[in-house]
Design an enzyme around this catalytic site. Sequence first.
Site, short mmCIF file in Angstrom:
data_model
loop_
_atom_site.label_atom_id
_atom_site.label_comp_id
_atom_site.label_asym_id
_atom_site.label_seq_id
_atom_site.Cartn_x
_atom_site.Cartn_y
_atom_site.Cartn_z
N GLU A 248 3.70 -7.10 8.97
CA GLU A 248 5.49 -7.78 7.71
C GLU A 248 5.13 -5.71 7.45
O GLU A 248 4.80 -5.41 6.69
CB GLU A 248 5.24 -8.24 6.89
CG GLU A 248 5.29 -9.93 7.51
CD GLU A 248 4.58 -10.91 6.29
OE1 GLU A 248 4.46 -10.69 5.25
OE2 GLU A 248 5.36 -12.30 7.20
N TYR B 67 4.76 2.41 12.94
CA TYR B 67 4.49 2.06 13.59
C TYR B 67 5.30 1.85 14.37
O TYR B 67 5.31 1.38 16.22
CB TYR B 67 5.16 0.02 13.09
CG TYR B 67 4.66 -0.16 11.64
CD1 TYR B 67 3.15 0.31 11.64
CD2 TYR B 67 4.80 -0.39 10.36
CE1 TYR B 67 2.15 -0.07 10.88
CE2 TYR B 67 4.34 -1.00 9.42
CZ TYR B 67 2.49 -0.72 9.39
OH TYR B 67 2.15 -0.60 7.92
C1 LIG Z 1 2.48 3.77 5.41
C2 LIG Z 1 1.32 5.29 5.86
C3 LIG Z 1 0.12 4.53 5.45
C4 LIG Z 1 1.34 6.42 6.86
O1 LIG Z 1 0.07 7.17 6.86
P1 LIG Z 1 0.20 8.52 6.92
O2 LIG Z 1 -1.18 9.40 6.88
O3 LIG Z 1 1.10 9.07 5.94
O4 LIG Z 1 0.98 8.62 8.67
P2 LIG Z 1 0.96 9.75 9.37
O5 LIG Z 1 0.74 10.91 8.51
O6 LIG Z 1 -0.56 8.95 10.71
O7 LIG Z 1 2.09 9.40 10.59
C5 LIG Z 1 2.39 9.00 11.33
C6 LIG Z 1 3.37 8.61 12.34
O8 LIG Z 1 4.93 8.80 10.88
C7 LIG Z 1 5.74 9.59 11.05
N1 LIG Z 1 5.77 9.96 8.96
C8 LIG Z 1 4.90 9.18 8.11
N2 LIG Z 1 5.65 9.48 7.32
C9 LIG Z 1 6.73 10.13 7.14
C10 LIG Z 1 7.88 9.61 6.64
N3 LIG Z 1 7.56 9.70 5.04
N4 LIG Z 1 9.21 10.26 6.86
C11 LIG Z 1 9.20 10.31 8.15
N5 LIG Z 1 8.20 9.82 9.16
C12 LIG Z 1 6.96 9.03 9.05
C13 LIG Z 1 4.73 11.22 11.28
O9 LIG Z 1 6.05 11.99 11.52
C14 LIG Z 1 4.19 10.08 12.39
O10 LIG Z 1 4.76 10.81 13.37
P3 LIG Z 1 4.23 11.63 14.53
O11 LIG Z 1 2.74 10.57 14.95
O12 LIG Z 1 4.77 11.34 15.80
O13 LIG Z 1 3.57 12.73 13.97
C15 LIG Z 1 1.88 5.93 4.55
O14 LIG Z 1 2.69 6.06 4.06
C16 LIG Z 1 1.19 5.09 3.11
O15 LIG Z 1 0.33 5.13 2.40
N6 LIG Z 1 1.86 4.19 2.35
C17 LIG Z 1 2.39 3.06 0.97
C18 LIG Z 1 1.54 2.21 1.70
C19 LIG Z 1 2.16 1.32 2.85
O16 LIG Z 1 3.42 1.78 2.66
N7 LIG Z 1 1.81 0.69 4.10
C20 LIG Z 1 2.23 0.41 4.69
C21 LIG Z 1 2.73 -1.53 4.21
S1 LIG Z 1 3.12 -2.11 5.78
#
Ligand SMILES: CC(C)(COP(=O)(O)OP(=O)(O)OC[C@H]1O[C@@H](n2cnc3c(N)ncnc32)[C@H](O)[C@@H]1OP(=O)(O)O)[C@@H](O)C(=O)NCCC(=O)NCCS
Length: 162
Positions: free
Chosen positions: A117, A129
Amino acid sequence: MKCWFAAPQPICEPGRIADADDLAALHAIAFRHGWPAAEMEALIADPSVLVVVAREGRTPFTRRPVGFVMVRAAADEAEVLTLAVAPRRRGRGIGRLMMDEMIRRLYFLRVGALFLEVDEGNGAARALYQRLGFREVGRRPNYYGGSGGSTANALVMRADLK
Ligand SMILES: CC(C)(COP(=O)(O)OP(=O)(O)OC[C@H]1O[C@@H](n2cnc3c(N)ncnc32)[C@H](O)[C@@H]1OP(=O)(O)O)[C@@H](O)C(=O)NCCC(=O)NCCS
């Protein structure tokens, strides 16, 4: 020129009971409702819960968690319980690295589908995702409560692993 002082790439490992405090701290920064360390400990110890932790540091002794993902598996389906990366480490592929590792583990356990979710307004998580092949299979209106009585919709997403 190669920079010998650059931080080494994070490595992904299974979560350990000793990680509970660090994971609770990462969770508390990422979400409005924190999970206390005791709850983290119980989840790490639960045999139906898989935990992948990304650690950074030069040696096994100095490596610290910078992100983690928890999944509960039941029969041939599984659900993401939580996923978080430390704010200063976001946007460097760590979320992707951990999810790839988790999906690999689920595949070897013969899990066929992974559900989660996500807040409709969480662009970073939705982008991650989508890259991993999840698709929207449902929507829960006003599922998340925000500050001042605001609400947000939850999207239910599914990825087929087989
Ligand atoms: C969601 C979260 C886990 C992503 O982790 P991250 O290490 O920053 O993500 P990544 O660097 O591995 O990015 C993965 C992909 O998403 C995209 N992405 C990451 N952050 C992004 C942003 N702010 N806007 C758009 N795209 C984004 C990247 O471009 C990447 O795509 P690619 O593989 O084609 O380059 C992190 O932002 C987080 O901890 N957020 C707070 C907690 C949360 O929301 N958890 C999810 C709950 S469902």
